[in-house]
Design an enzyme around this catalytic site. Structure first.
Site: not given
Lengths: 413, 413
Positions: B191, B408
């Site tokens: 986010t 990631n």
């Protein structure tokens, strides 16, 4: 499907097609870089091209040619320079290439189709093209499919070919194909290219419709990095040399031909995704429950293309939350209360509620699936259901590894 | 702009706002993870939220609250768990969080807004939340802006804050802001969040319109990895404590306030892009000549988001062909004959024709720009003109490095 079988060979498996590939000196690496597919008789021709506003000269050229006349005798393909964003001079190079090969083949220039892949912004090395074409044409062969497939690749690790055969009216009808592409646009190299030959005969409009539908379920559903190329091209030729009756409308034979065409396209598309730059495995996404197929395909593409999903798979991390997030941002309306997500056989979410699952077993699944333990192929399966609709769709991609960045950040490529 | 100036401080720079941040034990790392912004009086509230179909409970909660009543007293923000894809239980957790902090602040639960960031699919650690809230409220301070900014970050390397001041009718009016976000959705973390406070008073509908326009020119124009989050939220509060006249319609004062609001949003958005996961520099894309601003913004976003453009910049490779290709696939119609591309001051393409340029100098520009040699900031400038229209747009992104993949793909995050 038992209606057809895979046979060895490539674009020269169907009757009446010759092909070849040579090292003409277009690529600095001196590897094979010029390919030709030739039909002994005029062939019905269909094409699907990039939707980009910035298009290679060969794309505009093929569109014009096919609008004027939906048939062709040959396709000339060069690797090394994309001839995209090359302005008026690039356009002249395309016309000249077609004229050179047409003269050598003794056919009209209008019968030549073109495709290019390589560095965007670079014009074709026309001196190498001009001196290479006589050798190219002289080396055309009934057995040249594999040689041609090797000459169209750029950073692909393997050439990609397939051939299928069915029997219609007691006679064999064959479809062959070859493709290249490993980044949607490579480093400087560019493009996904696919070439299909068929010795059946199909009415012009039907052949184009079949190809468009097949491409929508195959090449348009793969993603390596989300970058649509300036040069993306799929061309399909049908020359009727099987001597079976021409297929003029949809029916049993047409369905078989379209089924074979779709399988050829999907096989090649998956081969491209599996060979994605830096990829360690193929990722297949199956979406069900959508209101229509296009919505399902869109969600499947978005999941397969998500950098976060791709990174997680590279890390063998069963991060289903990223799959949910990618589905949510695909631009398709659904109720998150209906969402169901499976990774292989592991059900991670049902009715929008997260479920308990064994994270280490799910990670183990990813590891084994990526190694090809389950499907005899290196395929990770993601299944997503978004509701009660009958729309379904599939997409294919690959994981995102360090090597992708390395390949694409290499200044010297 | 001389109409306002930057001052030190953050969301507590405007009068009548307190803030704080504490380590409540939500994050496994035991770092700060719970923040609160509090207005001493009821504040006009506007919000812009993720467009994803898969939304965090806090997003649905805020939308409902703001639809019923466009004002608020406080915003509670937690990091560690996104509370997205958590079903009915996640919704109950959101309601409970609002009730807990409302009781401690002695205001109605309806006056509380919520935001979460963290692992998707994880519910908030409610025991830690419940035991932390009294400490949180007790630590509210006029000086707490920086502390709050530190408590909302996940993988961000730096907290992001700003404050601006203008003078209206002889009185200072201030806008402060803080934001977090480094991947659009982080590894597991999630986010982009932005919080803005203002001590001016603006009519409810006007405040929402101003925020929406400012977000469209800032937060909506940054991209790190193209993954829209389940939790993206920007909330802006205006409490009127500057005691200046309420701004009821567009006019000179409204333009100043909207200008400040836009600058605050753009400053924070650029700070997020610069701090993108693994990024080594900020990339600013300026598009001109479009038929309208939205078309220009769309092309700018597509270029800033292209993995190939981003990889090239990481490799300091002046690969303008990839910029042309990204512009072409943005979904905006233009004539490639009109395309003009600059990298810094290097003109690479004009009227759709590639130009000669000194590649090694252009690469040197990229290296120096990324190091901040030109703008006193680490910013690479890409300018693209697509025609004669008056539409302009900007977007911001970062380069794509090995570290993005590493961050990631890390299973342990």
């Amino acid at each position: 499907m038992s209606e057809w079988q895979q046979i060895s060979g490539s674009v020269t498996a169907p009757k009446g097609f010759k092909a070849t590939g040579i090292a003409a000196g277009l690529k600095p690496s001196k590897t094979a870089d010029l390919a030709l597919i030739f039909s002994e008789t005029e062939a019905i021709a269909a094409g699907v091209f990039t939707t980009s506003e910035v298009r290679a000269a060969c794309v505009d050229y093929c569109r014009q040619r096919l609008q004027a006349k939906a048939s062709a005798r040959a396709v000339l393909i060069n690797a090394g320079q994309a001839n995209a964003a090359t302005g008026e001079l690039g356009w002249q190079d395309a016309l000249k290439s077609a004229e050179l090969v047409a003269a050598q083949l003794n056919v009209p220039p209008e019968s030549i189709l073109l495709a290019s892949t390589g560095v965007i912004g670079k014009r074709i090395r026309m001196d190498a093209m001009e001196s290479g074409i006589p050798t190219l044409v002289a080396s055309l062969s009934d057995e040249g499919g594999e040689t041609a497939a090797k000459a169209i690749i750029t950073t692909d690790l393997v050439p990609k070919t397939i051939a299928l055969e069915t029997i219609i009216d007691g006679r064999p009808v064959r479809i062959g194909g070859m493709a290249k592409g490993s980044g949607m646009i490579h480093p400087n190299m560019a493009t996904m290219l696919g070439f299909i030959t068929c010795d059946g005969m199909v009415a012009t409009h039907l052949w184009q419709e079949m190809l468009s539908r097949a491409v929508n379920q195959s090449f348009n559903q793969i993603t390596v990095d989300g970058d649509t190329s300036t040069n993306d091209t799929v061309i399909a030729l049908a020359n009727g040399q099987s001597r079976t009756a021409a297929i003029m409308e949809m029916g049993k034979e047409a369905q078989i031909i379209e089924g074979m065409l779709t399988e050829v396209c999907q096989y090649l598309a998956k081969a491209i995704a599996r060979d994605g730059e830096g990829a360690t495995c193929l990722v297949e996404v199956q979406v069900t429950g959508a209101t229509d197929n296009e919505s399902a395909r869109r969600i499947a593409r978005t999941i397969a293309g998500s950098s976060l999903v791709k990174s997680a798979i590279f890390g063998r991390d069963p991060n289903w939350g990223r799959i949910a997030a990618a589905a949510g941002r695909a631009g398709v309306s659904f109720h998150q209360e209906d969402l169901r997500i499976k990774l292989g056989d592991f059900l991670m979410m049902d009715n929008g509620q997260p479920l308990d699952y064994d994270r280490s077993s799910a990670s183990h699944y990813l590891k084994k699936a990526a190694e090809g333990a389950y499907l005899k192929e290196d395929t990770v399966l993601i299944s997503v259901c978004i509701g009660n609709g009958s729309g379904t769709g599939q997409a294919w991609g690959c994981d995102l590894s360090y090597d992708y960045v390395k390949i694409n950040a290499d200044y010297t490529t």
